[in-house]
Design a protein around this motif. Structure first.
Motif, short mmCIF file in Angstrom:
data_model
loop_
_atom_site.label_atom_id
_atom_site.label_comp_id
_atom_site.label_asym_id
_atom_site.label_seq_id
_atom_site.Cartn_x
_atom_site.Cartn_y
_atom_site.Cartn_z
N ALA A 35 40.02 -75.82 -31.91
CA ALA A 35 40.19 -74.45 -32.22
C ALA A 35 41.90 -74.19 -32.64
CB ALA A 35 39.19 -73.67 -31.47
N ARG A 36 42.25 -74.49 -31.11
CA ARG A 36 43.88 -73.72 -30.60
C ARG A 36 44.87 -74.37 -31.17
NH1 ARG A 36 40.05 -73.17 -28.02
NH2 ARG A 36 39.30 -70.57 -26.85
N THR A 37 45.21 -75.64 -31.67
CA THR A 37 45.75 -76.22 -32.49
C THR A 37 45.82 -77.31 -32.07
OG1 THR A 37 45.77 -77.33 -29.33
CG2 THR A 37 47.63 -75.77 -29.89
N ALA A 78 46.40 -85.49 -30.84
CA ALA A 78 45.78 -85.79 -29.62
C ALA A 78 45.87 -87.41 -28.92
CB ALA A 78 44.33 -85.82 -29.47
N LEU A 79 45.77 -88.42 -30.28
CA LEU A 79 46.05 -89.77 -29.18
C LEU A 79 47.23 -90.40 -30.75
CD1 LEU A 79 41.84 -91.09 -29.41
CD2 LEU A 79 43.40 -89.92 -27.66
N ILE A 80 47.78 -91.21 -30.12
CA ILE A 80 48.63 -92.43 -31.12
C ILE A 80 48.41 -93.74 -30.86
CG2 ILE A 80 50.83 -93.17 -31.09
CD1 ILE A 80 51.73 -90.24 -30.63
N GLU A 81 47.61 -94.25 -31.75
CA GLU A 81 47.26 -95.64 -31.59
C GLU A 81 47.84 -96.70 -32.44
OE1 GLU A 81 43.41 -98.25 -31.96
OE2 GLU A 81 42.60 -96.35 -32.45
N ILE A 135 48.15 -80.83 -11.31
CA ILE A 135 49.20 -81.02 -9.73
C ILE A 135 49.62 -81.67 -10.48
CG2 ILE A 135 49.31 -82.65 -7.68
CD1 ILE A 135 46.28 -82.12 -7.26
N ARG A 136 49.90 -82.47 -12.14
CA ARG A 136 50.71 -83.50 -12.85
C ARG A 136 51.77 -82.69 -12.99
NH1 ARG A 136 46.46 -88.13 -12.37
NH2 ARG A 136 47.08 -89.50 -10.92
N ALA A 137 50.87 -81.43 -13.53
CA ALA A 137 51.62 -80.35 -14.93
C ALA A 137 51.33 -80.42 -15.98
CB ALA A 137 52.91 -79.66 -13.86
N ILE A 138 50.49 -81.31 -16.13
CA ILE A 138 50.54 -81.65 -17.84
C ILE A 138 50.25 -80.32 -18.76
CG2 ILE A 138 48.74 -83.35 -19.21
CD1 ILE A 138 47.81 -84.85 -17.26
N GLY A 139 50.77 -80.87 -20.04
CA GLY A 139 50.69 -79.36 -20.80
C GLY A 139 50.62 -80.49 -21.92
N TYR A 152 44.51 -81.28 -21.08
CA TYR A 152 45.36 -80.55 -21.31
C TYR A 152 45.87 -79.86 -22.46
CZ TYR A 152 44.68 -79.12 -15.91
OH TYR A 152 43.88 -78.27 -14.97
N GLY A 153 45.42 -80.61 -23.68
CA GLY A 153 46.33 -80.69 -24.96
C GLY A 153 47.16 -81.55 -25.05
N ALA A 154 47.12 -82.26 -24.90
CA ALA A 154 48.46 -83.59 -24.61
C ALA A 154 48.25 -84.21 -25.49
CB ALA A 154 48.36 -83.83 -22.66
N THR A 155 48.98 -85.47 -25.52
CA THR A 155 48.98 -86.46 -25.83
C THR A 155 48.75 -87.61 -25.13
OG1 THR A 155 51.34 -85.01 -27.99
CG2 THR A 155 50.31 -87.40 -28.58
N LEU A 156 47.82 -88.76 -25.69
CA LEU A 156 47.62 -89.73 -25.73
C LEU A 156 48.02 -91.11 -25.89
CD1 LEU A 156 46.60 -91.16 -22.72
CD2 LEU A 156 44.03 -91.59 -24.15
#
Length: 494
Positions: free
Chosen positions: A21-23, A28-31, A191-195, A222-226
């Motif tokens: 809804a926000r981004t 989200a994923l790279i394969e 703790i890892r400050a993922i963003g 956290y809306g990061a990319t895997l």
């Protein structure tokens, strides 16, 4: 870098809708060459959910899902969870016996196979005579329904049954709630400050608790990319660092050691400039030799952590703003309480209580009662000590060796052996029972190293008290490793 402010997610798939809804267009994923945005991923998860509901899956069913690190595997896991099922992730590297054993115990309504990118998964699907299941965009998926569907479980709070490796017997099904997993993912990620700006490399299998929660859920929360890797291999990891510009990598100590060794073979004693801001060791003990060697190569601190499946999994992590030179596993996650039972000389059995502790072992009240008391204290099975507010793991209580009445911890001996320039890694076990056990060491030589056992015994003798010195040392071209990079000591025969 401050992680984004998030709502309290009550379901492991809830972050997808939040970020879609926000981004919606953020990756989200790279394969491989394919990129799944948060909108793509959320839509695919909902489509998988709807198809599974149409297949007859109802809340409380167990749904087993097998596959490598692929988008299809993640979508099936989260889609089945969205349908209300208890998900049972399976690694395709399991043997037929192990898979059948889990199936017999978990009694899943169906078993899904993400076959498109995994030859082993296809082999298991063919053995089970699985039928194709069409889910748009996922490629090969197959399904087999059990002949006698088991009754759904009434507890709607359970998200997953994660089966332990079973080093001391049959695997046990660890019941983890949505709250266990969302709290663990959220806290460790903070703790890892993922963003959202992070690109997280994922060689750890999502079928294992660390890859599932610490890497996959922690990234998506956290809306990061895997960036998905089917499995760890040094050339692929080096490409991810130097060409794909990953910012964060979590792996076993052996993965970082192998990557450092490979980089040296390519003429890189230190890596060229890169964008990694955090590397973290987890899943197995880290020794100071590996830590210092990896840090010299990467040019950044190798953080450390500690967890077990029953704790969803993270228990402690080192903090970015408080780097450690030693091999402390860091500070306890906020919300966890700890005590050292039977403490002697500062060392005791580590007991924990808090929001990430499992609900229990599935269909095994006796095993649950043996580790989880009525006040919620869980016995980790590990021996530990605290220095200031930092935790140090001394060893597994079941691996503790008694010799001449002295207590010996294998991790100390392994650290000494691993410091030898000709040793890649080692594993130490005890042989015998009672108050006098022999110390048996298994050593894997480094590439092109020639080691004499007599010389290695002398080397160990210079750094260890006489009662800690190995009785025997066995050389092995390759120590048995699990999918997460942990040495499988149960496979070592003295």
């Amino acid at each position: 870098m401050n992680p984004p402010v998030l709502p309290e997610f009550e379901h492991i798939a809830a972050p997808l809708a939040h970020w879609a809804a926000r981004t919606p267009e953020h990756p989200a994923l790279i394969e491989g060459t394919r990129v799944w945005t948060y909108a793509d991923l959320n839509e695919a998860v909902m489509a998988a959910r709807n198809i599974l509901l149409a297949q007859g899956v109802i809340p409380g069913d167990r749904v087993a899902i097998m596959g490598d690190n692929t988008a299809a595997m993640i979508i099936l896991l989260l889609g089945a969870s969205h349908a209300g099922a208890w998900i049972v992730p399976l690694n395709p590297r399991l043997s037929e016996r192990e898979i059948d054993e889990v199936g017999h115990h978990a009694t899943p309504t169906c078993l899904l196979f993400a076959t498109s990118a995994s030859a082993k998964t296809r082999q298991h699907a063919e053995r089970c005579n699985a039928d194709p299941l069409v889910i748009a965009g996922l490629g090969g998926v197959a399904v087999i329904r059990t002949d006698h569907p088991a009754r759904p479980e009434p507890d709607r709070n359970i998200a997953a049954l994660i089966y332990t490796s079973g080093t001391t017997g049959r695997p046990k099904g660890v019941m983890l709630t949505h709250r266990n997993l969302t709290v663990s993912a959220r806290t460790s990620g903070a703790i890892r400050a993922i963003g959202p700006d992070d690109l997280v490399y994922s060689p750890l299998p999502v079928s294992h608790i660390l890859g599932f929660t610490g890497v996959m859920l922690g990234t998506l929360t956290y809306g990061a990319t895997l960036m998905l890797a089917p499995r760890f291999d040094p050339p692929g990891a080096l490409r991810a660092i130097l060409h794909h510009h990953i910012t964060l990598m979590i792996g076993a100590p052996s993965m970082f050691a192998l990557l450092t060794e490979y980089a040296a073979l390519q003429g890189m004693k230190t890596l060229p400039p890169h964008r990694l801001r955090l590397i973290a060791s987890a899943g197995a003990p880290l020794d100071e030799t590996v830590k210092s060697t990896v840090e010299a190569c990467f040019g950044i601190v190798l953080n450390n952590g500690y967890g077990i499946t029953e704790c969803a999994p993270t228990i402690a992590q080192t903090r970015i703003d408080r780097p450690r030179r030693d091999c402390s596993v860091g500070m306890l996650l906020p919300g966890l309480e700890a005590r050292l039972a039977g403490e002697s000389n500062g060392i005791g059995a580590l007991h924990l209580r808090g929001p990430t502790i499992m609900a229990g072992y599935y269909r095994d009240d006796a095993a649950t009662a043996s580790v989880l008391d009525h006040e919620g204290w869980f016995d980790t099975g590990d021996l530990a000590r605290f220095h200031d507010d930092h935790l140090f793991i001394v060893g597994r209580s079941k691996e503790q060796i008694i010799r001449y009445g002295f207590k010996i911890y294998p991790v100390e001996i392994e650290a000494v052996l691993n410091a030898h320039p000709g040793v890649r890694q080692s594993a130490v076990i005890g042989r015998g029972t009672g108050a006098h056990q022999d110390v048996i060491a298994f050593v894997e030589p480094a590439a092109d190293a020639k080691i004499e056992i007599a010389e290695l015994l002398d080397y160990a003798a210079r750094s260890l008290a006489d009662y800690k010195r190995p009785t025997e040392i066995h050389l092995s071209p390759a120590l048995p490793m699990g999918a997460t990079g942990k040495i499988q000591k149960s496979a070592l025969i003295a």
